[in-house]
Design a protein around this motif. Structure first.
Motif, PDB file in Angstrom:
ATOM      1  N   LEU A  86      46.479 -67.462  -4.096  1.00 21.03           N
ATOM      2  CA  LEU A  86      45.202 -68.173  -4.148  1.00 21.03           C
ATOM      3  C   LEU A  86      45.368 -69.584  -4.713  1.00 21.03           C
ATOM      4  N   LYS A  87      44.557 -70.480  -4.164  1.00 22.67           N
ATOM      5  CA  LYS A  87      44.569 -71.879  -4.572  1.00 22.67           C
ATOM      6  C   LYS A  87      43.200 -72.266  -5.110  1.00 22.67           C
ATOM      7  N   ALA A  88      43.150 -73.347  -5.848  1.00 26.13           N
ATOM      8  CA  ALA A  88      41.879 -73.801  -6.392  1.00 26.13           C
ATOM      9  C   ALA A  88      40.866 -74.057  -5.278  1.00 26.13           C
ATOM     10  N   GLU A  89      41.340 -74.523  -4.149  1.00 24.22           N
ATOM     11  CA  GLU A  89      40.433 -74.825  -3.035  1.00 24.22           C
ATOM     12  C   GLU A  89      39.895 -73.569  -2.342  1.00 24.22           C
ATOM     13  N   ASP A  90      40.356 -72.399  -2.751  1.00 30.10           N
ATOM     14  CA  ASP A  90      39.779 -71.151  -2.238  1.00 30.10           C
ATOM     15  C   ASP A  90      38.526 -70.758  -3.020  1.00 30.10           C
ATOM     16  N   THR A  91      38.230 -71.480  -4.080  1.00 33.80           N
ATOM     17  CA  THR A  91      37.039 -71.186  -4.875  1.00 33.80           C
ATOM     18  C   THR A  91      35.786 -71.327  -4.030  1.00 33.80           C
ATOM     19  N   ALA A  92      34.994 -70.263  -3.982  1.00 28.88           N
ATOM     20  CA  ALA A  92      33.793 -70.238  -3.146  1.00 28.88           C
ATOM     21  C   ALA A  92      33.076 -68.914  -3.342  1.00 28.88           C
ATOM     22  N   VAL A  93      31.884 -68.840  -2.799  1.00 31.14           N
ATOM     23  CA  VAL A  93      31.209 -67.552  -2.638  1.00 31.14           C
ATOM     24  C   VAL A  93      31.645 -66.998  -1.285  1.00 31.14           C
ATOM     25  N   TYR A  94      32.127 -65.774  -1.303  1.00 28.78           N
ATOM     26  CA  TYR A  94      32.628 -65.141  -0.083  1.00 28.78           C
ATOM     27  C   TYR A  94      31.596 -64.143   0.425  1.00 28.78           C
ATOM     28  N   TYR A  95      31.322 -64.241   1.732  1.00 28.23           N
ATOM     29  CA  TYR A  95      30.331 -63.391   2.367  1.00 28.23           C
ATOM     30  C   TYR A  95      30.976 -62.573   3.479  1.00 28.23           C
ATOM     31  N   CYS A  96      30.590 -61.312   3.595  1.00 25.82           N
ATOM     32  CA  CYS A  96      30.970 -60.574   4.791  1.00 25.82           C
ATOM     33  C   CYS A  96      29.789 -60.586   5.760  1.00 25.82           C
ATOM     34  N   ALA A  97      30.111 -60.474   7.016  1.00 31.23           N
ATOM     35  CA  ALA A  97      29.105 -60.572   8.057  1.00 31.23           C
ATOM     36  C   ALA A  97      29.422 -59.593   9.172  1.00 31.23           C
ATOM     37  N   ALA A  98      28.373 -59.123   9.822  1.00 37.27           N
ATOM     38  CA  ALA A  98      28.527 -58.203  10.951  1.00 37.27           C
ATOM     39  C   ALA A  98      27.715 -58.720  12.123  1.00 37.27           C
ATOM     40  N   GLY A  99      28.264 -58.551  13.304  1.00 37.40           N
ATOM     41  CA  GLY A  99      27.553 -59.003  14.489  1.00 37.40           C
ATOM     42  C   GLY A  99      28.312 -58.646  15.735  1.00 37.40           C
ATOM     43  N   ARG A 100      27.861 -59.227  16.835  1.00 39.81           N
ATOM     44  CA  ARG A 100      28.511 -58.966  18.114  1.00 39.81           C
ATOM     45  C   ARG A 100      28.860 -60.266  18.819  1.00 39.81           C
ATOM     46  N   PRO A 101      29.686 -61.075  18.180  1.00 38.29           N
ATOM     47  CA  PRO A 101      30.024 -62.355  18.800  1.00 38.29           C
ATOM     48  C   PRO A 101      30.977 -62.180  19.959  1.00 38.29           C
ATOM     49  N   ILE A 102      30.861 -63.075  20.938  1.00 40.07           N
ATOM     50  CA  ILE A 102      31.865 -63.119  21.987  1.00 40.07           C
ATOM     51  C   ILE A 102      33.077 -63.863  21.433  1.00 40.07           C
ATOM     52  N   LEU A 103      34.180 -63.752  22.123  1.00 42.20           N
ATOM     53  CA  LEU A 103      35.418 -64.307  21.596  1.00 42.20           C
ATOM     54  C   LEU A 103      35.318 -65.807  21.320  1.00 42.20           C
ATOM     55  N   SER A 104      34.603 -66.505  22.156  1.00 44.46           N
ATOM     56  CA  SER A 104      34.533 -67.958  21.996  1.00 44.46           C
ATOM     57  C   SER A 104      33.661 -68.387  20.829  1.00 44.46           C
ATOM     58  N   SER A 105      32.907 -67.466  20.246  1.00 46.42           N
ATOM     59  CA  SER A 105      31.974 -67.854  19.190  1.00 46.42           C
ATOM     60  C   SER A 105      32.198 -67.111  17.886  1.00 46.42           C
ATOM     61  N   LEU A 106      33.323 -66.430  17.750  1.00 48.15           N
ATOM     62  CA  LEU A 106      33.500 -65.569  16.584  1.00 48.15           C
ATOM     63  C   LEU A 106      33.679 -66.349  15.284  1.00 48.15           C
ATOM     64  N   ARG A 107      33.934 -67.647  15.352  1.00 51.10           N
ATOM     65  CA  ARG A 107      34.108 -68.436  14.136  1.00 51.10           C
ATOM     66  C   ARG A 107      32.812 -69.096  13.674  1.00 51.10           C
ATOM     67  N   TYR A 108      31.717 -68.854  14.378  1.00 51.71           N
ATOM     68  CA  TYR A 108      30.447 -69.487  14.049  1.00 51.71           C
ATOM     69  C   TYR A 108      29.536 -68.522  13.307  1.00 51.71           C
ATOM     70  N   ASP A 109      28.999 -68.968  12.175  1.00 52.70           N
ATOM     71  CA  ASP A 109      28.165 -68.045  11.388  1.00 52.70           C
ATOM     72  C   ASP A 109      26.892 -67.651  12.133  1.00 52.70           C
ATOM     73  N   THR A 110      26.453 -68.459  13.047  1.00 52.37           N
ATOM     74  CA  THR A 110      25.247 -68.112  13.813  1.00 52.37           C
ATOM     75  C   THR A 110      25.470 -66.934  14.760  1.00 52.37           C
ATOM     76  N   SER A 111      26.720 -66.522  14.933  1.00 52.97           N
ATOM     77  CA  SER A 111      27.033 -65.388  15.804  1.00 52.97           C
ATOM     78  C   SER A 111      26.864 -64.042  15.116  1.00 52.97           C
ATOM     79  N   TYR A 112      26.582 -64.067  13.827  1.00 50.00           N
ATOM     80  CA  TYR A 112      26.517 -62.833  13.060  1.00 50.00           C
ATOM     81  C   TYR A 112      25.095 -62.612  12.560  1.00 50.00           C
ATOM     82  N   ALA A 113      24.585 -61.405  12.805  1.00 48.21           N
ATOM     83  CA  ALA A 113      23.188 -61.116  12.483  1.00 48.21           C
ATOM     84  C   ALA A 113      22.999 -60.596  11.067  1.00 48.21           C
ATOM     85  N   TYR A 114      24.032 -60.005  10.509  1.00 49.76           N
ATOM     86  CA  TYR A 114      23.880 -59.328   9.217  1.00 49.76           C
ATOM     87  C   TYR A 114      24.863 -59.911   8.200  1.00 49.76           C
TER      88      TYR A 114
END
Length: 125
Positions: A86-114
């Motif tokens: 771990l590095k200092a720049e990893d400092t953050a609030v970490y969230y888990c998310a669930a959804g049904r993103p397509i492969l092209s959108s899996l890195r976008y938070d708007t792709s996850y509903a929960y």
């Protein structure tokens, strides 16, 4: 009612390891893609890692590749994020998310509903 609950955050020194967990209830676990995002103070929420539901492949942000590992335990409806070196720049609030993103959108938070409530990870340098 879908609920995601993260655990495992904390304060560590640079170079240490932490393992985050996210328990998912209220839905059919295997039907969802599951991901980790993080948000540092003053910054936008960013993608960290995911295991896609269609091919079970793992995808990582470049900033964590080789240091973080995502895994899912279907028998316990839980996903994990093992964070090493771990590095200092990893400092953050970490969230888990669930959804049904397509492969092209899996890195976008708007792709996850929960979303979980988040867990704080602080890395001191």
């Amino acid at each position: 009612q879908v609920q995601l609950v993260e655990t495992g955050g904390g304060l560590v020194q640079a170079g240490a390891s932490l393992k985050l967990s996210c328990a998912v209830t209220g839905t059919t676990f295997n039907n969802h893609g599951l991901a980790w995002f993080r948000q540092a103070p003053g910054k936008d929420r960013e993608f960290v890692a995911t295991v896609h539901r269609s091919n079970n492949r793992e995808y990582y942000a470049d900033s964590v590749k080789g240091r973080f590992t995502i895994s899912r335990d279907n028998s316990k409806n839980t996903i994990h994020l093992q964070m090493n070196s771990l590095k200092a720049e990893d400092t953050a609030v970490y969230y888990c998310a669930a959804g049904r993103p397509i492969l092209s959108s899996l890195r976008y938070d708007t792709s996850y509903a929960y979303w979980g409530q988040g867990t704080q990870v602080t890395v001191s340098s």
